[in-house]
Write a protein that holds these residues in place. Structure first.
Motif, PDB file in Angstrom:
ATOM      1  N   MET A   1       0.843  -1.184   0.000  1.00  0.00           N
ATOM      2  CA  MET A   1       0.000   0.000   0.000  1.00  0.00           C
ATOM      3  C   MET A   1       0.881   1.238   0.000  1.00  0.00           C
ATOM      4  N   ILE A   2       0.654   2.088  -0.954  1.00  0.00           N
ATOM      5  CA  ILE A   2       1.302   3.394  -0.948  1.00  0.00           C
ATOM      6  C   ILE A   2       0.230   4.398  -0.565  1.00  0.00           C
ATOM      7  N   HIS A   3       0.463   5.070   0.535  1.00  0.00           N
ATOM      8  CA  HIS A   3      -0.501   6.059   1.013  1.00  0.00           C
ATOM      9  C   HIS A   3      -0.067   7.437   0.534  1.00  0.00           C
ATOM     10  N   LEU A   4      -1.007   8.193   0.009  1.00  0.00           N
ATOM     11  CA  LEU A   4      -0.737   9.547  -0.468  1.00  0.00           C
ATOM     12  C   LEU A   4      -1.535  10.538   0.358  1.00  0.00           C
ATOM     13  N   TRP A   5      -0.852  11.561   0.869  1.00  0.00           N
ATOM     14  CA  TRP A   5      -1.518  12.600   1.660  1.00  0.00           C
ATOM     15  C   TRP A   5      -1.151  13.962   1.058  1.00  0.00           C
ATOM     16  N   PRO A   6      -2.148  14.662   0.495  1.00  0.00           N
ATOM     17  CA  PRO A   6      -1.871  15.959  -0.137  1.00  0.00           C
ATOM     18  C   PRO A   6      -1.774  17.086   0.892  1.00  0.00           C
ATOM     19  N   LEU A   7      -0.969  18.089   0.561  1.00  0.00           N
ATOM     20  CA  LEU A   7      -0.875  19.268   1.413  1.00  0.00           C
ATOM     21  C   LEU A   7      -0.468  20.466   0.573  1.00  0.00           C
ATOM     22  N   ALA A  67      10.819  23.171  -1.766  1.00  0.00           N
ATOM     23  CA  ALA A  67       9.399  23.477  -1.980  1.00  0.00           C
ATOM     24  C   ALA A  67       9.206  24.947  -1.631  1.00  0.00           C
ATOM     25  N   ASN A  68       8.242  25.570  -2.274  1.00  0.00           N
ATOM     26  CA  ASN A  68       8.016  27.004  -2.111  1.00  0.00           C
ATOM     27  C   ASN A  68       6.604  27.287  -1.617  1.00  0.00           C
ATOM     28  N   TYR A  69       6.445  28.517  -1.160  1.00  0.00           N
ATOM     29  CA  TYR A  69       5.130  28.981  -0.736  1.00  0.00           C
ATOM     30  C   TYR A  69       4.069  28.659  -1.793  1.00  0.00           C
ATOM     31  N   ASP A  70       2.933  28.134  -1.352  1.00  0.00           N
ATOM     32  CA  ASP A  70       1.750  27.833  -2.147  1.00  0.00           C
ATOM     33  C   ASP A  70       1.885  26.596  -3.041  1.00  0.00           C
ATOM     34  N   ASP A  71       3.017  25.885  -2.961  1.00  0.00           N
ATOM     35  CA  ASP A  71       3.143  24.633  -3.721  1.00  0.00           C
ATOM     36  C   ASP A  71       2.134  23.603  -3.219  1.00  0.00           C
ATOM     37  N   GLU A  72       1.642  22.786  -4.135  1.00  0.00           N
ATOM     38  CA  GLU A  72       0.823  21.636  -3.783  1.00  0.00           C
ATOM     39  C   GLU A  72       1.740  20.423  -3.768  1.00  0.00           C
ATOM     40  N   LEU A  73       1.825  19.785  -2.606  1.00  0.00           N
ATOM     41  CA  LEU A  73       2.718  18.656  -2.408  1.00  0.00           C
ATOM     42  C   LEU A  73       1.925  17.410  -2.057  1.00  0.00           C
ATOM     43  N   VAL A  74       2.596  16.278  -2.137  1.00  0.00           N
ATOM     44  CA  VAL A  74       2.019  15.001  -1.710  1.00  0.00           C
ATOM     45  C   VAL A  74       3.073  14.280  -0.886  1.00  0.00           C
ATOM     46  N   VAL A  75       2.659  13.777   0.274  1.00  0.00           N
ATOM     47  CA  VAL A  75       3.530  12.922   1.082  1.00  0.00           C
ATOM     48  C   VAL A  75       3.165  11.482   0.752  1.00  0.00           C
ATOM     49  N   GLU A  76       4.142  10.748   0.275  1.00  0.00           N
ATOM     50  CA  GLU A  76       3.963   9.337  -0.083  1.00  0.00           C
ATOM     51  C   GLU A  76       4.592   8.496   1.025  1.00  0.00           C
ATOM     52  N   LYS A  83       9.253  -5.973  11.927  1.00  0.00           N
ATOM     53  CA  LYS A  83       9.921  -6.858  12.881  1.00  0.00           C
ATOM     54  C   LYS A  83       9.044  -6.952  14.120  1.00  0.00           C
ATOM     55  N   GLY A  84       9.531  -7.588  15.147  1.00  0.00           N
ATOM     56  CA  GLY A  84       8.743  -7.788  16.364  1.00  0.00           C
ATOM     57  C   GLY A  84       8.265  -6.509  17.017  1.00  0.00           C
ATOM     58  N   ALA A  85       9.151  -5.521  17.114  1.00  0.00           N
ATOM     59  CA  ALA A  85       8.798  -4.286  17.806  1.00  0.00           C
ATOM     60  C   ALA A  85       9.099  -3.041  16.976  1.00  0.00           C
ATOM     61  N   SER A  86       9.340  -3.221  15.675  1.00  0.00           N
ATOM     62  CA  SER A  86       9.661  -2.054  14.845  1.00  0.00           C
ATOM     63  C   SER A  86       9.305  -2.311  13.382  1.00  0.00           C
ATOM     64  N   PHE A  87       9.296  -1.230  12.620  1.00  0.00           N
ATOM     65  CA  PHE A  87       9.126  -1.321  11.176  1.00  0.00           C
ATOM     66  C   PHE A  87       9.687  -0.055  10.550  1.00  0.00           C
ATOM     67  N   ASP A  88       9.969  -0.138   9.263  1.00  0.00           N
ATOM     68  CA  ASP A  88      10.472   1.014   8.519  1.00  0.00           C
ATOM     69  C   ASP A  88       9.352   1.605   7.682  1.00  0.00           C
ATOM     70  N   MET A  89       9.395   2.916   7.526  1.00  0.00           N
ATOM     71  CA  MET A  89       8.421   3.614   6.697  1.00  0.00           C
ATOM     72  C   MET A  89       9.159   4.532   5.733  1.00  0.00           C
ATOM     73  N   PRO A  90       9.428   4.056   4.520  1.00  0.00           N
ATOM     74  CA  PRO A  90      10.003   4.942   3.508  1.00  0.00           C
ATOM     75  C   PRO A  90       8.965   6.006   3.116  1.00  0.00           C
ATOM     76  N   GLN A  91       9.424   7.238   3.008  1.00  0.00           N
ATOM     77  CA  GLN A  91       8.520   8.328   2.651  1.00  0.00           C
ATOM     78  C   GLN A  91       9.198   9.256   1.655  1.00  0.00           C
ATOM     79  N   ARG A  92       8.360   9.890   0.838  1.00  0.00           N
ATOM     80  CA  ARG A  92       8.840  10.904  -0.101  1.00  0.00           C
ATOM     81  C   ARG A  92       7.873  12.074  -0.073  1.00  0.00           C
TER      82      ARG A  92
END
Length: 135
Positions: A1-7, A67-76, A83-92
């Motif tokens: 799953m790739i989650h996209l969050w706009p801002l 990134a500049n003022y008023d840019d529309e971005l997306v966090v992926e 693992k048992g008590a951890s995980f990695d979250m690559p983000q862009r």
């Protein structure tokens, strides 16, 4: 799953040069992770009531373009290396097809005393579902 969050970049996000202040990217990444976890059906409030919380252990970030003022971005956000008590979250952070920031976040689960704790079975199942749907 790739989650996209706009801002959108607001005036409060930029420095004197008019570009996003580097520390604000960490806020953007946190919001992206939080929204992904929420959409996976994991309630962080319920986890906290049970004495468990997610905590960031490590952040590796490469700032590639401003990134500049008023840019529309997306966090992926993705999730991997569970693992048992951890995980990695690559983000862009993206502006259109341009990658502005690439990061790798290590998240750990800790108990109310701040010690590492294993993921409970119900949360593990939801996290595993996220990881499996990304394949």
């Amino acid at each position: 799953m790739i989650h996209l969050w706009p801002l959108r970049v607001y005036y409060e996000d930029v420095d004197l040069a008019g570009i996003v202040y580097y520390a604000n990217y960490l806020k953007y990444l946190e919001r992206g992770r939080s929204e992904m976890v929420r959409e996976a059906g994991i309630s962080q409030l319920e986890m906290k009531a049970a004495g468990l919380v997610f905590a960031v252990r490590r952040v590796e970030a490469d700032y590639l373009k401003p990134a500049n003022y008023d840019d529309e971005l997306v966090v992926e956000t993705r999730l991997d290396r569970l693992k048992g008590a951890s995980f990695d979250m690559p983000q862009r952070v993206l502006r259109g097809d341009d990658v502005l920031l690439a990061a790798r976040i290590k998240v750990v689960i800790i108990d109310s005393q701040g010690r590492a704790a294993r993921l409970p079975a119900d949360i593990r199942a939801k996290v595993t579902a996220i990881t499996a749907s990304d394949s």
